[in-house]
Design an enzyme around this catalytic site. Structure first.
Site, PDB file in Angstrom:
ATOM      1  N   LYS A  68       0.834  -1.201   0.000  1.00  0.00           N
ATOM      2  CA  LYS A  68       0.000   0.000   0.000  1.00  0.00           C
ATOM      3  C   LYS A  68       0.872   1.256   0.000  1.00  0.00           C
ATOM      4  O   LYS A  68       1.920   1.303   0.650  1.00  0.00           O
ATOM      5  CB  LYS A  68      -0.917  -0.034   1.225  1.00  0.00           C
ATOM      6  CG  LYS A  68      -1.993   1.044   1.272  1.00  0.00           C
ATOM      7  CD  LYS A  68      -2.893   0.824   2.473  1.00  0.00           C
ATOM      8  CE  LYS A  68      -3.997   1.859   2.557  1.00  0.00           C
ATOM      9  NZ  LYS A  68      -4.903   1.617   3.710  1.00  0.00           N
ATOM     10  N   SER A 143      -9.788   1.643   2.589  1.00  0.00           N
ATOM     11  CA  SER A 143      -8.886   2.440   1.771  1.00  0.00           C
ATOM     12  C   SER A 143      -7.827   1.602   1.045  1.00  0.00           C
ATOM     13  O   SER A 143      -7.134   2.103   0.171  1.00  0.00           O
ATOM     14  CB  SER A 143      -8.174   3.462   2.657  1.00  0.00           C
ATOM     15  OG  SER A 143      -7.354   2.810   3.630  1.00  0.00           O
ATOM     16  N   SER A 167     -10.318  -0.905   6.770  1.00  0.00           N
ATOM     17  CA  SER A 167      -9.733  -0.657   5.447  1.00  0.00           C
ATOM     18  C   SER A 167      -8.965  -1.824   4.839  1.00  0.00           C
ATOM     19  O   SER A 167      -8.491  -1.720   3.718  1.00  0.00           O
ATOM     20  CB  SER A 167      -8.822   0.578   5.508  1.00  0.00           C
ATOM     21  OG  SER A 167      -9.595   1.736   5.625  1.00  0.00           O
TER      22      SER A 167
END
Length: 472
Positions: A68, A143, A167
């Site tokens: 990420k 996210s 997330s």
């Protein structure tokens, strides 16, 4: 190449160890897939494998890793999905990334995300939305949507993300993969670009439960550079359970009834029947303060964000918009660098912490957090795990909720209570509803990851979900 892509990460690692798979060939197979990304899942892709590559007997077997965008990686763009950090290349690497690469998982690429991890749809990224591989007109969740979409689509064998209010688990559910939020403190936060420091936690996104256990086994542990990290009691073992004999599952009335989409609820109830067939006992339970978790979260998380994001001011690193005086430079830089959702949460958090409102908002939210933690403790005195749907609904259409922040925040309804209590939770795919994946969530007491993984593994085998529909 298709044969390599179809392998789970654990199977690929074993193939490298036995000499059946060339790690350089494995890396190039995924690098080519990532380079052809049509989902906007990646913000940066490696030019090639590291030299020298990992040893064949490395724990993670040379299986490439997607990371990420908010994990700092030395010399590689680490932008947290924000224009204010566009092009930022840190001089150091986040602890969990360093541990995984040292264990033999070379960096494949950085994945797109909601800006500073603020979002449930991956539509808040400064670099554009990520698309769901099951239906590209829909969101992948957020996210960590870039990581989830990349794994589901076979652009990466596995990935890591972060979970603040759901997330990891929510995009895992919407993309039909496994997502695990570990116990708070189990993984170091050093080098993670912070959103809400008392909630953020790194975790794996994988095709199956075995891969999640293997990746997590190299992530956990105390880090002297992170005072909130803790020594994990024992080692993370690969799951082996074939049934759920003796397991007591509690189904909270507050998180598994009204507000859940009919198709999601149908899949959830079908999975409970499978669990019962595997030997689990199932009873309804109460988490009386869970309905207030969303309200508490959206006070606490923005309050911590308003403090954490104060460092992005145009002075030391990142975007700078020049002006005649320092205050104007701060203002213009933050206006240009932050997106609408980040600005909204900074304002919410600053207001909640302001003089005269601190106790009424932030103080009250922290009291609710304590009550939610106690609810879970009381429940775990009677049950081994809590079971809920992961998301109230399946992947929704791009743009359908962006004009209504409250509707967007409701995506986190089933996932927010667990990070407020600091406990681990896992989402596994439980089937399809109208052709879209549905997630089933299990939560357990702090540091119960091994038992949680075993239970999820047994259920995974009974469900028999086929995620190949997302891989093209």
């Amino acid at each position: 190449m298709s044969t390599l892509i179809d392998l789970t990460a654990a199977a690929a690692a074993e193939g490298v160890r036995t000499g059946e798979i060339d790690p350089a060939e494995l890396f190039e197979a995924y690098r080519a897939r990532a380079a052809g990304d049509e989902l906007n899942a990646f913000t940066w892709i490696a030019d090639g494998p590291p030299s020298p590559g990992p040893a064949r007997d490395a724990k993670l077997g040379g299986v490439p890793l997607a990371v990420k965008d908010l994990f700092c990686t030395e010399g590689v763009p680490s932008q947290a999905g924000s224009r204010i950090l566009e092009g930022y290349r840190p001089p150091y690497t986040a602890t969990v990334v360093a541990k995984l690469t040292e264990a033999g998982a070379p960096l494949l690429g950085k994945t797109n995300q909601d800006e500073f991890a603020m979002g449930s749809s991956n539509e808040n990224s400064a670099f554009g939305p990520v698309l769901n591989p099951w239906d590209t007109s829909r969101v992948p969740g957020g996210s960590s949507g870039g990581s989830a979409a990349a794994v589901a689509a076979g652009l990466a064998p596995w990935a890591i993300g972060t979970d603040t209010g759901g997330s990891i688990r929510q995009p895992a559910a919407l993309c039909g993969i496994v997502g695990l939020k570990p116990t708070y403190g189990a993984c170091s936060r050093y080098g993670m670009i912070a959103f809400a420091s008392s909630l953020d936690q790194a975790g794996p996104l994988t095709r199956d439960v075995t891969d999640a256990a293997l990746l997590l086994s190299r992530m956990v542990g105390r880090d002297r550079r992170d005072s909130t990290s803790l020594e994990f009691p024992g080692e993370i073992a690969l799951p082996r359970a074939e049934d759920l004999a003796g397991i007591r599952l509690g189904v909270p009335e507050e998180l598994a009834g009204d507000g859940i989409e009919p198709g999601v609820l149908e899949s959830f109830n079908a999975t409970l029947k499978l669990a019962e067939g595997l030997g689990a006992s199932i009873e309804t339970c109460r988490l009386p303060h869970a309905p207030h978790a969303l309200s508490a979260y959206y006070v606490i998380a923005p309050a911590e964000a308003s403090s954490n994001l104060a460092r992005f001011d145009g002075v030391r690193y990142g975007l700078r918009v020049d002006a005649d005086d320092l205050t104007e430079m701060y203002s213009r830089t933050r206006a240009a660098g932050f997106g609408a959702e980040v600005k909204r949460r900074i304002m919410l958090g600053t207001y909640a912490l302001s003089s005269g409102y601190y106790e009424a908002y932030y103080g009250t939210a922290q009291k609710v957090r304590t009550l939610i933690s106690q609810d879970f403790k009381d429940a775990f005195a009677k049950f081994d795990f809590i079971a809920t749907p992961t998301s109230p609904w399946t992947a929704f259409e791009l743009g359908s909720k962006t004009a209504d922040p409250y509707a967007m925040y409701l995506n986190d309804f089933c996932t927010v209570p667990m990070p407020l209590a600091g406990i681990p939770a896992i989402s596994i795919p439980s089937g399809l509803s109208d052709g879209l994946p549905v997630g089933f969530q299990l939560a357990g007491p702090a540091f119960s990851e091994n038992r949680l993984l075993d239970a999820a593994f047994a259920l995974e085998g009974a469900i028999g979900f086929d995620g190949s529909g997302a891989r093209r």
